[in-house]
Design a protein around this motif. Structure first.
Motif, PDB file in Angstrom:
ATOM      1  N   THR A  32       0.701  -1.194   0.000  1.00 35.21           N
ATOM      2  CA  THR A  32      -0.107  -0.011  -0.060  1.00 35.21           C
ATOM      3  C   THR A  32       0.964   1.440  -0.161  1.00 35.21           C
ATOM      4  O   THR A  32       0.760   2.137  -0.719  1.00 35.21           O
ATOM      5  CB  THR A  32      -0.879  -0.020   1.415  1.00 35.21           C
ATOM      6  N   ASP A  33       1.774   1.262   0.897  1.00 32.81           N
ATOM      7  CA  ASP A  33       2.892   2.306   0.575  1.00 32.81           C
ATOM      8  C   ASP A  33       3.743   2.514  -0.505  1.00 32.81           C
ATOM      9  O   ASP A  33       3.781   3.667  -0.940  1.00 32.81           O
ATOM     10  CB  ASP A  33       4.002   2.088   1.807  1.00 32.81           C
ATOM     11  N   PHE A  34       3.734   1.421  -1.031  1.00 32.63           N
ATOM     12  CA  PHE A  34       4.482   1.651  -2.360  1.00 32.63           C
ATOM     13  C   PHE A  34       3.566   2.178  -3.459  1.00 32.63           C
ATOM     14  O   PHE A  34       3.773   3.104  -4.466  1.00 32.63           O
ATOM     15  CB  PHE A  34       5.162   0.228  -2.856  1.00 32.63           C
ATOM     16  N   THR A  35       2.400   1.356  -3.646  1.00 35.54           N
ATOM     17  CA  THR A  35       1.372   1.945  -4.748  1.00 35.54           C
ATOM     18  C   THR A  35       0.878   3.306  -4.221  1.00 35.54           C
ATOM     19  O   THR A  35       0.497   4.033  -5.375  1.00 35.54           O
ATOM     20  CB  THR A  35       0.382   0.943  -4.633  1.00 35.54           C
ATOM     21  N   GLY A  36       0.939   3.778  -3.022  1.00 30.41           N
ATOM     22  CA  GLY A  36       0.316   5.013  -2.591  1.00 30.41           C
ATOM     23  C   GLY A  36       1.419   5.926  -2.953  1.00 30.41           C
ATOM     24  O   GLY A  36       1.110   7.240  -2.801  1.00 30.41           O
ATOM     25  N   GLY A  37       2.701   5.636  -3.176  1.00 28.45           N
ATOM     26  CA  GLY A  37       3.720   6.825  -3.548  1.00 28.45           C
ATOM     27  C   GLY A  37       4.431   7.099  -2.060  1.00 28.45           C
ATOM     28  O   GLY A  37       5.512   8.049  -2.252  1.00 28.45           O
ATOM     29  N   LYS A  38       4.318   6.381  -0.973  1.00 30.39           N
ATOM     30  CA  LYS A  38       4.852   6.907   0.146  1.00 30.39           C
ATOM     31  C   LYS A  38       6.489   6.369   0.070  1.00 30.39           C
ATOM     32  O   LYS A  38       7.295   6.780   0.916  1.00 30.39           O
ATOM     33  CB  LYS A  38       4.356   6.225   1.439  1.00 30.39           C
ATOM     34  N   ALA A  39       6.417   5.418  -0.685  1.00 25.96           N
ATOM     35  CA  ALA A  39       7.806   4.564  -0.939  1.00 25.96           C
ATOM     36  C   ALA A  39       8.228   4.896  -2.395  1.00 25.96           C
ATOM     37  O   ALA A  39       7.407   4.689  -3.083  1.00 25.96           O
ATOM     38  CB  ALA A  39       8.109   3.247  -0.063  1.00 25.96           C
ATOM     39  N   ASN A  40       9.487   4.800  -2.598  1.00 19.87           N
ATOM     40  CA  ASN A  40       9.626   4.735  -4.097  1.00 19.87           C
ATOM     41  C   ASN A  40      10.643   3.822  -4.501  1.00 19.87           C
ATOM     42  O   ASN A  40      11.179   3.477  -5.888  1.00 19.87           O
ATOM     43  CB  ASN A  40      10.252   6.163  -4.637  1.00 19.87           C
ATOM     44  N   VAL A  41      11.415   3.048  -3.638  1.00 18.47           N
ATOM     45  CA  VAL A  41      12.203   1.808  -4.015  1.00 18.47           C
ATOM     46  C   VAL A  41      11.502   0.564  -3.169  1.00 18.47           C
ATOM     47  O   VAL A  41      11.438   0.529  -1.987  1.00 18.47           O
ATOM     48  CB  VAL A  41      13.612   1.975  -3.740  1.00 18.47           C
ATOM     49  N   LEU A  42      11.066  -0.467  -3.946  1.00 16.95           N
ATOM     50  CA  LEU A  42      10.854  -1.821  -3.425  1.00 16.95           C
ATOM     51  C   LEU A  42      11.684  -2.786  -3.844  1.00 16.95           C
ATOM     52  O   LEU A  42      12.011  -3.364  -4.547  1.00 16.95           O
ATOM     53  CB  LEU A  42       9.451  -1.976  -3.896  1.00 16.95           C
ATOM     54  N   VAL A  43      12.457  -3.132  -2.609  1.00 17.85           N
ATOM     55  CA  VAL A  43      13.200  -4.327  -2.579  1.00 17.85           C
ATOM     56  C   VAL A  43      12.510  -5.584  -2.145  1.00 17.85           C
ATOM     57  O   VAL A  43      11.981  -5.617  -0.906  1.00 17.85           O
ATOM     58  CB  VAL A  43      14.462  -4.012  -1.452  1.00 17.85           C
ATOM     59  N   CYS A  44      12.250  -6.475  -3.119  1.00 14.00           N
ATOM     60  CA  CYS A  44      11.489  -7.695  -3.093  1.00 14.00           C
ATOM     61  C   CYS A  44      11.773  -8.908  -3.549  1.00 14.00           C
ATOM     62  O   CYS A  44      12.960  -8.775  -4.370  1.00 14.00           O
ATOM     63  CB  CYS A  44      10.075  -7.096  -3.581  1.00 14.00           C
ATOM     64  N   THR A  45      11.222 -10.029  -3.122  1.00 12.63           N
ATOM     65  CA  THR A  45      11.491 -11.160  -4.019  1.00 12.63           C
ATOM     66  C   THR A  45      10.705 -11.322  -5.144  1.00 12.63           C
ATOM     67  O   THR A  45      10.266  -9.967  -5.784  1.00 12.63           O
ATOM     68  CB  THR A  45      11.124 -12.440  -2.866  1.00 12.63           C
ATOM     69  N   THR A  46      10.477 -12.362  -5.713  1.00 15.52           N
ATOM     70  CA  THR A  46       9.666 -12.380  -6.919  1.00 15.52           C
ATOM     71  C   THR A  46       8.203 -12.477  -6.859  1.00 15.52           C
ATOM     72  O   THR A  46       7.273 -12.798  -7.833  1.00 15.52           O
ATOM     73  CB  THR A  46       9.973 -13.694  -8.001  1.00 15.52           C
ATOM     74  N   ILE A  47       7.785 -11.723  -5.899  1.00 11.87           N
ATOM     75  CA  ILE A  47       6.261 -11.545  -5.576  1.00 11.87           C
ATOM     76  C   ILE A  47       5.678 -10.723  -6.425  1.00 11.87           C
ATOM     77  O   ILE A  47       4.399 -10.684  -6.679  1.00 11.87           O
ATOM     78  CB  ILE A  47       5.884 -11.176  -3.851  1.00 11.87           C
ATOM     79  N   ILE A  48       6.433  -9.734  -7.004  1.00  7.46           N
ATOM     80  CA  ILE A  48       6.023  -9.049  -8.393  1.00  7.46           C
ATOM     81  C   ILE A  48       5.900  -9.413  -9.459  1.00  7.46           C
ATOM     82  O   ILE A  48       5.373  -8.832 -10.474  1.00  7.46           O
ATOM     83  CB  ILE A  48       6.877  -7.610  -8.079  1.00  7.46           C
ATOM     84  N   GLU A  49       6.205 -10.877  -9.585  1.00  6.73           N
ATOM     85  CA  GLU A  49       6.255 -11.505 -11.005  1.00  6.73           C
ATOM     86  C   GLU A  49       4.822 -11.440 -11.621  1.00  6.73           C
ATOM     87  O   GLU A  49       4.930 -11.454 -12.932  1.00  6.73           O
ATOM     88  CB  GLU A  49       6.962 -12.960 -10.637  1.00  6.73           C
ATOM     89  N   SER A  50       3.660 -11.757 -10.971  1.00  4.27           N
ATOM     90  CA  SER A  50       2.485 -11.949 -11.614  1.00  4.27           C
ATOM     91  C   SER A  50       1.727 -10.762 -11.851  1.00  4.27           C
ATOM     92  O   SER A  50       1.172 -10.276 -10.770  1.00  4.27           O
ATOM     93  CB  SER A  50       1.822 -13.115 -10.782  1.00  4.27           C
ATOM     94  N   GLY A  51       1.436 -10.387 -12.902  1.00  2.33           N
ATOM     95  CA  GLY A  51       0.318  -9.352 -13.387  1.00  2.33           C
ATOM     96  C   GLY A  51       0.206  -7.871 -12.582  1.00  2.33           C
ATOM     97  O   GLY A  51      -0.869  -7.531 -12.733  1.00  2.33           O
ATOM     98  N   LEU A  52       1.368  -7.615 -11.704  1.00  2.00           N
ATOM     99  CA  LEU A  52       1.019  -6.460 -11.140  1.00  2.00           C
ATOM    100  C   LEU A  52       1.098  -5.004 -11.983  1.00  2.00           C
ATOM    101  O   LEU A  52       1.764  -5.185 -13.007  1.00  2.00           O
ATOM    102  CB  LEU A  52       2.045  -6.057 -10.006  1.00  2.00           C
ATOM    103  N   ASP A  53       0.217  -4.271 -11.646  1.00  2.00           N
ATOM    104  CA  ASP A  53       0.155  -3.191 -12.796  1.00  2.00           C
ATOM    105  C   ASP A  53       0.432  -1.607 -11.938  1.00  2.00           C
ATOM    106  O   ASP A  53      -0.362  -1.400 -11.300  1.00  2.00           O
ATOM    107  CB  ASP A  53      -1.227  -2.982 -13.404  1.00  2.00           C
ATOM    108  N   MET A  54       1.806  -1.476 -12.052  1.00  2.00           N
ATOM    109  CA  MET A  54       2.177  -0.190 -11.238  1.00  2.00           C
ATOM    110  C   MET A  54       2.854   0.768 -12.379  1.00  2.00           C
ATOM    111  O   MET A  54       4.182   0.726 -12.426  1.00  2.00           O
ATOM    112  CB  MET A  54       2.824  -0.481 -10.223  1.00  2.00           C
TER     113      MET A  54
END
Length: 319
Positions: A252-274
């Motif tokens: 929510t913080d990342f999609t809302g623009g409160k954060a600008n770098v997301l260090v993550c695993t491959t959880i973003i692999e599927s279908g996300l639209d940002m």
């Protein structure tokens, strides 16, 4: 997309159940076509199930579909581990009573306690992430259920069935207007100047960065290093072993623009639209498969901005 819409509406009008593979590059509009198909099924009095591989994607699809159907009497709900147990039970009770029109869910939808009043259409997003059992379970629930599978990188079995005529296939080959090719570079992991420059360039244009490191044990150390390279960045960490509430807050913080770098695993692999995230840096990219890299790269360059992808690997390693 126009041809795909015609194919789907034609299928829904046939006496036999639809079994179609909707194939298209990442970001080419498969979800939009699926939403139109669901809309028609719902207003024909059927219930629709949308099966997705991850809780993060389940959250995003629920949000976007509620927005898409706003102004129409369509109830969209979801079941996944992120929802509190009491809320899940209430949703499943309403689903069995026919008070839920469209249910979005992870493989939790395949559980024995999930019952539909009149299931008419099943949509499987990221079809290559599910096994045969998952797909067949829905067919057993109702003999005449329509099945629509979405994939940018279908598995050989699915493609073989399509080419052999055992299931129908629709290809989305027209890119969205303004879509640009994503420049992709393969570089060494120790190129700190490159990483610093890539992050700062993205932040300078008001964008966001995905930094993928697929090891939970060392992800905090990597996030600390990224923060040191770009002190002005607001860095957050996300991975699948976090608690439901934590992961939801991070996204929510990342999609809302409160954060600008997301260090993550491959959880973003599927279908996300940002659309605001247009720089992707993948650490240890040589440990991933081509399909996975292709899907990850599809997370950027989805708006009108040019996306940049950097695949990093350790110097001296044979690829």
């Amino acid at each position: 997309q126009a041809q795909g819409t015609r194919d789907l509406h034609q299928d829904l009008g046939q006496p036999r159940a639809m079994d179609r593979l909707l194939c298209g590059d990442v970001g080419y509009g498969k979800t939009e076509l699926a939403a139109r198909c669901a809309f028609r099924a719902i207003f024909a009095g059927m219930q629709v199930a949308l099966l997705v591989p991850t809780t993060v994607l389940s959250e995003q699809h629920t949000r976007s579909l509620r927005g898409r159907f706003a102004g129409w009497p369509v109830r969209v709900e979801q079941v996944s581990r992120i929802r509190p147990p009491a809320e899940r039970r209430a949703v499943l009770k309403d689903l069995a009573a026919g008070r839920v029109d469209l249910i979005v869910g992870t493989p939790r939808l395949l559980s024995r306690d999930v019952h539909f009043k009149d299931l008419g259409l099943v949509i499987i997003d990221e079809e290559q992430r599910f096994g045969v059992r998952a797909k067949e379970l829905f067919k057993k629930k109702r003999a005449t259920v329509h099945l629509l599978a979405l994939s940018a990188t279908p598995i050989p079995r699915t493609l073989h069935m399509a080419f052999a005529g055992l299931r129908d296939i629709t290809n989305l080959t027209t890119p969205p207007a303004g879509r640009l090719e994503i420049p992709t570079e393969i570089r060494y992991s120790d190129e700190d100047a490159l990483i610093r420059s890539a992050i700062r360039s993205e932040l300078a244009r008001g964008g966001q960065v995905f930094f993928v490191h697929n090891r939970v044990q060392s992800i905090a150390w990597v996030a600390k290093k990224v923060q040191e390279l770009a002190p002005e960045a607001k860095v957050v960490v996300g991975h699948g072993q976090m608690s439901e509430g934590q992961l939801e807050d991070v996204m929510t913080d990342f999609t809302g623009g409160k954060a600008n770098v997301l260090v993550c695993t491959t959880i973003i692999e599927s279908g996300l639209d940002m659309p605001n995230a247009n720089t992707l840096i993948i650490n240890n990219a040589d440990k991933m498969g081509l399909t996975q890299l292709y899907q990850l790269r599809g997370r950027i360059g989805r708006g009108t901005e040019l996306g940049y992808a950097y695949f990093l690997y350790d110097k001296g390693k044979r690829l």
